[in-house]
Design a protein around this motif. Structure first.
Motif, short mmCIF file in Angstrom:
data_model
loop_
_atom_site.label_atom_id
_atom_site.label_comp_id
_atom_site.label_asym_id
_atom_site.label_seq_id
_atom_site.Cartn_x
_atom_site.Cartn_y
_atom_site.Cartn_z
N GLU A 3 4.06 17.26 -0.67
CA GLU A 3 2.71 16.47 -1.21
C GLU A 3 2.45 17.73 -2.36
O GLU A 3 2.13 19.00 -1.70
CB GLU A 3 1.63 16.30 -0.62
N SER A 7 0.97 -1.06 -0.05
CA SER A 7 0.23 0.11 0.07
C SER A 7 0.89 1.22 0.17
O SER A 7 2.01 0.99 0.19
CB SER A 7 -0.81 0.00 1.16
N GLY A 8 0.31 2.29 -0.20
CA GLY A 8 1.03 3.65 -0.13
C GLY A 8 1.49 3.77 1.42
O GLY A 8 2.80 4.22 1.42
N GLY A 26 -2.09 -0.43 -3.56
CA GLY A 26 -0.66 -0.63 -3.71
C GLY A 26 0.10 0.73 -3.47
O GLY A 26 -0.51 1.77 -3.43
N PHE A 86 -0.93 12.44 -6.48
CA PHE A 86 -2.18 13.40 -7.20
C PHE A 86 -1.72 13.64 -8.74
O PHE A 86 -2.61 13.87 -9.60
CB PHE A 86 -2.42 14.55 -6.51
N THR A 107 -0.82 9.79 6.10
CA THR A 107 0.63 10.14 6.20
C THR A 107 0.90 10.70 7.58
O THR A 107 1.81 10.43 8.29
CB THR A 107 1.14 10.90 5.11
N GLU A 141 5.40 4.07 2.64
CA GLU A 141 6.07 5.45 3.40
C GLU A 141 6.67 4.80 4.69
O GLU A 141 7.63 5.55 5.11
CB GLU A 141 4.59 6.32 3.89
N LEU A 190 -9.51 7.84 -5.07
CA LEU A 190 -9.49 8.65 -6.10
C LEU A 190 -8.69 8.26 -7.24
O LEU A 190 -8.13 7.01 -7.08
CB LEU A 190 -8.66 10.11 -5.84
N LYS A 250 -3.95 4.79 -6.57
CA LYS A 250 -4.97 5.85 -7.10
C LYS A 250 -4.66 5.92 -8.92
O LYS A 250 -5.12 5.10 -9.64
CB LYS A 250 -4.30 7.23 -6.59
N SER A 291 0.88 6.14 -3.96
CA SER A 291 -0.29 5.31 -3.64
C SER A 291 -0.61 4.85 -5.05
O SER A 291 -1.32 5.46 -5.72
CB SER A 291 -1.21 6.00 -2.76
N TYR A 323 -1.53 14.22 3.27
CA TYR A 323 -2.48 13.17 3.60
C TYR A 323 -2.69 12.68 4.81
O TYR A 323 -1.88 12.43 5.43
CB TYR A 323 -1.85 12.06 2.45
C1 PLP Z 1 -4.28 7.39 -0.89
C2 PLP Z 1 -2.89 8.09 -0.58
C3 PLP Z 1 -1.96 7.67 0.05
C4 PLP Z 1 -2.07 6.24 1.12
O1 PLP Z 1 -2.20 5.07 0.29
P1 PLP Z 1 -2.71 3.80 0.38
O2 PLP Z 1 -2.45 3.15 -0.91
O3 PLP Z 1 -4.08 4.24 0.49
O4 PLP Z 1 -1.98 3.21 1.59
C5 PLP Z 1 -0.90 8.44 0.48
N1 PLP Z 1 -0.90 9.60 -0.21
C6 PLP Z 1 -1.69 10.12 -0.86
C7 PLP Z 1 -1.78 11.54 -1.49
C8 PLP Z 1 -3.06 9.38 -1.21
O5 PLP Z 1 -3.86 9.89 -1.88
#
Ligand code: PLP
Length: 391
Positions: free
Chosen positions: A157, A88-89, A221, A189, A117, A93, A340, A211, A208, A114
């Protein structure tokens, strides 16, 4: 240990972004000729004699060919030395921060990071001894003033979520590097199609892939891309040691998604711009947040560092929170939901949904705010839907 997998393909003769998205790391399978990288759904690999690895693969936490293909594609798209794919994102991190920081170190976070985060740093890594300061990144003097001798990371970000603020990546890189800190950019984004932070001086890009990279709302992821190989290898060590890897099928879904990233992002951008035109003249709408608006304070920087303004749009309702909730519930083409970056348009109320966990903190968002992830449906249908929902 197979610390790093051998490259699956060669990108030496490819330069265009869409070509790389389709081919980098994704050579036809040498054994069968399969055009698409297979899902290597295996945990382990036969050794030809003890330690005799075919192609460097030993155990799939350390390396897996499907994941390696995605990692190579990510490195190519972000113009970095090493890509890494995670579950995951936030897993990406966590691995990054615990690779580059030690207990007692300090991190600068965006004032409107986020939420996940912020929670990771504020509620989890705080217990591990990491210090942090939230700072509005559009204020470079404030960033400079927040740097301490133990600052290891400036976390950026841009555009931000959900208010679409813009930070100057090149300027932040200069500030971070003057203090021997790393500049990390969460590029979720914008996606690498619109913005390539490593080419602007950032040290690590975070995604992430749930998205825009995945793009179809069917996978969770994350990914990291390091600008230099030495940091890339440290991350590879921690990825294996901590184990928060992307599984083969998830890696395959993201690989499949990124093949169309360019065409999808073009359509996200044009659709979002049309939605903004509609919203800015609508009597029920208060403020519209979108980096391409002439009165956006970050417009000039956005034009300099991005090749498009992206697919995210937020706006407030003159009728306050009640009106905002009503729009979210009245839409029929837009889907009410978190996340998103997928092909389908999504709508949400950040105050009660994605940003509910930051209520009462410096990251709290206005309660009359609605966030759109503008998808790639027919624009006439999207505008008609918003129009009936706002009526
Ligand atoms: C969704 C998101 C994350 C986290 O990612 P996951 O895949 O949900 O763990 C981090 N940063 C941003 C900007 C996000 O939109």
């Amino acid at each position: 240990m197979a610390g790093s997998a051998p490259p699956v393909g060669s990108v030496a003769d490819m330069t265009g972004f869409d070509t790389l998205a389709i081919h980098a790391g994704q050579e036809p399978d040498p054994r069968t000729g399969a055009v698409v990288v297979p899902i290597y759904q295996t945990s382990t690999y036969k050794q030809d004699g003890v330690g005799g690895l075919r192609g460097g693969y030993e155990y799939s936490r350390s390396a897996n060919p499907t994941r390696a293909a995605l990692e190579e594609a990510m490195a190519a798209l972000e113009v970095g030395a090493r890509g890494l794919a995670f579950a995951s994102g936030l897993a990406a991190e966590d691995t990054l921060l615990r690779t580059v920081c030690r207990p007692g170190d300090h991190v600068i976070l965006p004032g409107d990071a986020y939420g996940g985060t912020f929670r990771l740093v504020n509620r989890v890594l705080t217990n591990w001894g990491l210090e942090h300061t939230p700072v509005p990144l559009s204020d470079l003097d404030a960033v400079r003033a927040a740097i301490r001798p133990n600052t290891k990371v400036v976390w950026c970000e841009t555009p931000t979520n959900p208010l679409l603020g813009i930070a100057d990546i090149a300027a932040l890189a200069t500030i971070a590097h003057e203090s021997d800190a790393l500049l990390v950019v969460d590029n979720t984004f914008a996606s690498p199609y619109l913005q390539q932070p490593l080419t602007l001086g950032a040290d690590v890009v975070v995604h992430s892939t749930t998205k825009y990279l995945g793009g179809h709302s069917d996978v969770v992821g994350g990914a990291l891309v390091a600008r230099n190989a030495a940091l890339g290898e440290e991350l590879v060590f921690h990825q294996n040691a901590m184990g928060a890897i992307a599984g083969p099928f998830d890696a395959w879904l993201v690989l499949r998604g990124i093949k169309t990233l360019g065409v999808r992002m073009d359509r996200h951008c044009t659709n979002a711009a049309r939605v903004v035109d509609f919203l800015t003249t609508h009597p029920a709408v208060g403020r519209v947040f979108y980096p391409g608006l002439p009165d956006h304070p970050g417009l000039e920087i956005a034009v300099r560092q991005m090749s498009g303004f992206g697919g995210m749009v937020s706006f407030t309702l003159r009728g306050g929170e009640e009106a905002a909730l009503k729009v979210c519930e009245r839409v029929t083409v837009f889907t009410l939901g978190e996340s998103l970056g997928g092909v389908e348009s999504l709508i949400e109320h950040p105050g009660r949904m994605t940003h509910a966990s930051v209520a009462g903190s410096p990251l709290e968002v206005p309660d009359d705010l609605v966030r759109l992830s503008v998808g790639i449906e027919d624009i006439e249908d999207l505008i008609a839907d918003l129009s009936q929902a706002l009526a």
